[in-house]
Write an enzyme that holds these catalytic residues in place. Structure first.
Site, PDB file in Angstrom:
ATOM      1  N   GLY A   1       0.774  -1.263  -0.490  1.00  0.00           N
ATOM      2  CA  GLY A   1      -0.171   0.304  -0.140  1.00  0.00           C
ATOM      3  C   GLY A   1       1.106   1.343   0.497  1.00  0.00           C
TER       4      GLY A   1
ATOM      5  N   GLY B   1      -0.111  -4.852   0.042  1.00  0.00           N
ATOM      6  CA  GLY B   1      -1.377  -4.659  -0.512  1.00  0.00           C
ATOM      7  C   GLY B   1      -1.740  -5.788  -2.058  1.00  0.00           C
TER       8      GLY B   1
ATOM      9  CD  GLU C   1       1.319  -6.890   5.373  1.00  0.00           C
ATOM     10  OE1 GLU C   1       2.010  -7.750   6.396  1.00  0.00           O
ATOM     11  OE2 GLU C   1       1.317  -6.502   4.294  1.00  0.00           O
TER      12      GLU C   1
ATOM     13  CG  ASP D   1      -3.364  -5.064   5.410  1.00  0.00           C
ATOM     14  OD1 ASP D   1      -2.610  -5.286   5.231  1.00  0.00           O
ATOM     15  OD2 ASP D   1      -3.689  -3.679   5.211  1.00  0.00           O
TER      16      ASP D   1
END
Ligand code: QUE
Length: 355
Positions: free
Chosen positions: A68, A116, A139, A147
């Site tokens: 991301g 992402g 992460e 996520d």
């Protein structure tokens, strides 16, 4: 041309519709407007009878997508804003949509595919890896928690391989991605142009078999015994103790990696994986990840981790709390509470949509 139009190129070629992530200087890292543009394209193509197959690729030599747009998240946290919650809402909704998409969604997971990038590829119905694939959910190294459905996918990996990958953020290649259920087929990268050309004229399930090869062997299968023995534990402290006591170089290296990660992120990640195992469909797990992400937005470690890994690149984050012992069960439980701004609610499956 708007930024989104430049950063996600859309085109149809015969029966194939192409999503091309095109922000190569940022390794195609996903911004909010890119997420919205991908979603709008999926809406248009879903109802377009001329489109048979959707294909996602990235421009640039380095790979599909690094994750991301964490610089924006950093600025958001530092300013005390919560715009990132809106980004995650749309991103996780897109991840679920990709998983339920009614047409073949072909993800070309070539080169770097992280965070992402995993979310816009590994939920697709046809996931292709190459000899260049480098896949990770890294992460915990930025004080965050896997996520984009990563805790769903990793909870389903064989044995405790997913626990190892989620906690350490280790990068894996094609063979291990296939083993862990993050990909379906190996195709040598030099054959991708011909495969994509064939998809303009014929359905993916007719075309693909001629291109699929056996993947070079991965590394994780040989490490299953110690990974399962060390990571099948209730606490991060116990996992670390077992890794240190194991005696192998590989286990010691993993212990060293965990010692560098955010203690809070490690504990929340382990709890998220364990809870994911009982949550059922992807949508329930994405809703849990949304609660965690919103809580992380108010944490110390997320901004500090992004600063150390991506902004200043000094690679020496100062985590707070600094030790596992200081992270209490109450601290961890806070990440699973309903966010002040409300939770994310996704229809459970395509069948449960009320029409
Ligand atoms: C963990 C992450 C990310 C990361 C590094 C981590 C991530 C991400 C990027 C990244 C990389 C290159 C860029 C960029 C972002 O790095 O999600 O803008 O140019 O997007 O350790 O989760």
């Amino acid at each position: 041309m708007t930024a989104a139009e430049e950063h996600v190129l859309l085109r149809t070629e015969g029966r194939a519709a192409h999503l091309t992530l095109n922000r190569p200087k940022a390794l195609n890292a996903l911004t909010h407007s890119m997420v919205r543009r991908i979603d709008a394209a999926l809406t248009a193509w879903e109802h377009d009878p001329a489109v048979e197959t959707v294909i996602i690729t990235g421009t640039g030599a380095r790979g599909l997508c690094a994750g991301g747009d964490i610089r924006s998240i950093y600025e958001d946290v530092r300013a005390g804003n919560t715009a990132s919650a809106g980004f995650w809402r749309d991103e996780y909704r897109l991840n679920a949509r990709i998983a339920r998409y009614p047409k073949p969604y072909v993800a070309v997971m070539d080169g770097i595919v992280m965070g992402g990038g995993v979310g816009v590829s590994a939920h697709g119905s046809v996931r292709i890896v190459t000899e260049r694939s480098r896949i990770a959910m890294p992460e915990t190294g930025i004080g965050f928690v896997p996520d984009v459905g990563g805790t769903y996918l990793l909870a389903l990996a064989p044995g405790e391989l997913g626990t190892h990958l989620a906690l350490t953020g280790a990068r894996i290649g094609a063979g291990d991605a296939l083993l862990c259920g993050l990909a379906d087929h190996f195709v040598p990268s030099e054959d991708l142009p011909r495969l994509l050309a064939d998809l303009t004229a014929r359905p993916v399930h007719d075309v693909l078999p001629a291109y699929v090869r056996e993947a070079p062997p991965g590394e994780l299968a040989g490490h299953r015994p110690w990974i399962d023995a060390c990571y099948r534990a209730d606490t991060v402290e116990e996992i670390l103790a077992r890794l240190r006591a194991h005696g192998s170089r590989a286990a010691a290296e993993s212990a060293g990696t965990l010692a560098d990660r955010s203690p809070t992120a490690l504990k929340v990640t382990l709890a998220a994986l364990h809870r994911a195992r009982g949550l059922g469909p992807l949508e329930r797990v994405l809703e849990q990840e949304y609660r965690i992400s919103c809580a992380a937005l108010a944490s110390h470690d997320l901004a500090e981790g992004i600063r150390a890994q991506v902004i200043d690149k000094d690679r020496s984050p100062h985590w707070t709390p600094a030790t596992l012992a200081e992270v209490t069960e109450t601290d961890v439980a806070r990440y699973f509470a309903r966010p002040a701004g409300g939770g994310l609610h996704l229809a459970a499956t395509a069948q449960e949509v009320p029409w």
